[in-house]
Write a protein that holds these residues in place. Structure first.
Motif, PDB file in Angstrom:
ATOM      1  N   ILE A  31       0.876  -1.167   0.000  1.00 19.94           N
ATOM      2  CA  ILE A  31       0.000   0.000   0.000  1.00 19.94           C
ATOM      3  C   ILE A  31       0.914   1.219   0.000  1.00 19.94           C
ATOM      4  CG2 ILE A  31      -1.897   1.196   1.170  1.00 19.94           C
ATOM      5  CD1 ILE A  31      -2.534  -1.730   0.311  1.00 19.94           C
ATOM      6  N   ASP A  57       2.774   0.968   3.365  1.00 18.11           N
ATOM      7  CA  ASP A  57       2.074   0.161   4.371  1.00 18.11           C
ATOM      8  C   ASP A  57       1.901   0.880   5.703  1.00 18.11           C
ATOM      9  OD1 ASP A  57       1.908  -1.918   2.480  1.00 18.11           O
ATOM     10  OD2 ASP A  57       3.925  -2.567   2.987  1.00 18.11           O
ATOM     11  N   ARG A 130      -2.811   7.585  -3.934  1.00 19.80           N
ATOM     12  CA  ARG A 130      -2.538   6.279  -3.317  1.00 19.80           C
ATOM     13  C   ARG A 130      -2.478   5.197  -4.383  1.00 19.80           C
ATOM     14  NH1 ARG A 130      -3.162   6.316   2.260  1.00 19.80           N
ATOM     15  NH2 ARG A 130      -4.066   8.233   3.063  1.00 19.80           N
ATOM     16  N   VAL A 132      -2.211   0.770  -4.814  1.00 20.65           N
ATOM     17  CA  VAL A 132      -2.117  -0.599  -4.306  1.00 20.65           C
ATOM     18  C   VAL A 132      -1.318  -1.388  -5.334  1.00 20.65           C
ATOM     19  CG1 VAL A 132      -3.359  -2.666  -3.568  1.00 20.65           C
ATOM     20  CG2 VAL A 132      -4.353  -0.391  -3.150  1.00 20.65           C
TER      21      VAL A 132
END
Length: 200
Positions: A31, A57, A130, A132
């Motif tokens: 993340i 993360d 962001r 992933v």
């Protein structure tokens, strides 16, 4: 020099299908939160460079990066990149108050002053996005399947850093075609998409 294959996936369904196919090769999922900075007088962007803080993360790790001279052509991205690990708490302090970069003992920050002539006004925060990132070890390649969340939408792509990008691209394209997954060459970096304010 960072050299990567970057292929764009059209939608969440294509991303999910590829994720399912690659599941046996899964190594880890990261993340990432990416925050970008420029000089107050655009000293970096005017020279095709950008400063990035990447938090991993939930702030378990933070990496400061300076990327410059980016080029992307035919789905292959090339950019000069220098990275340094920094304490996540220091990184967060710099996001809140970018003037704190000036007091860091960092070869990247020194380079901003010496090479890019970032002045006394220092750096300004541009915001960020962001991501992933699912990482896979597949056919001798390190694949990174990204789901990137911008304020204006979600972007999906697969990347692969390689010293032989043309070979890696051919392998990857063959795999996608065999499995009926649509794709196109990425035409812009995630940062360029972020700055444009729209999905390409």
């Amino acid at each position: 020099m960072e050299v990567e294959v970057k292929l764009r996936l059209p939608d969440a369904a294509s991303h999910q299908k590829l994720s399912d196919l690659l599941a046996p090769f899964h190594v880890k999922t990261l993340i990432q939160e990416n925050i970008f900075f420029d000089g107050s007088a655009a000293e970096l962007s005017s020279k095709f460079a950008v400063l990035r803080l990447r938090f991993y993360d939930l702030d378990s790790r933070c990496v400061l990066s300076l990327k410059s001279q980016p080029q992307i052509s035919n789905g292959i991205s090339r950019a000069e990149e220098v990275e340094e690990e920094i304490e996540p708490l220091i990184g967060r302090a710099c996001v809140a108050e970018p003037w704190r970069f000036k007091s860091m003992n960092s070869r990247i920050i020194k380079r901003l002053r010496d090479e890019f002539e970032v002045g006394d006004e220092g750096l300004v925060c541009l915001g960020g996005f962001r991501n992933v990132r699912a990482v896979y070890a597949w056919n001798g390649l390190n694949l990174e399947l990204d789901e990137t969340h911008f304020d204006f939408g979600t972007n999906y792509e697969i990347e692969c850093e390689s010293l032989e990008p043309e070979r890696a691209k051919k392998l990857l394209e063959g795999f996608l075609e065999e499995n009926g997954i649509s794709f196109s060459n990425a035409e812009a970096s995630k940062f360029a998409v972020f700055r444009s304010g729209k999905l390409h």
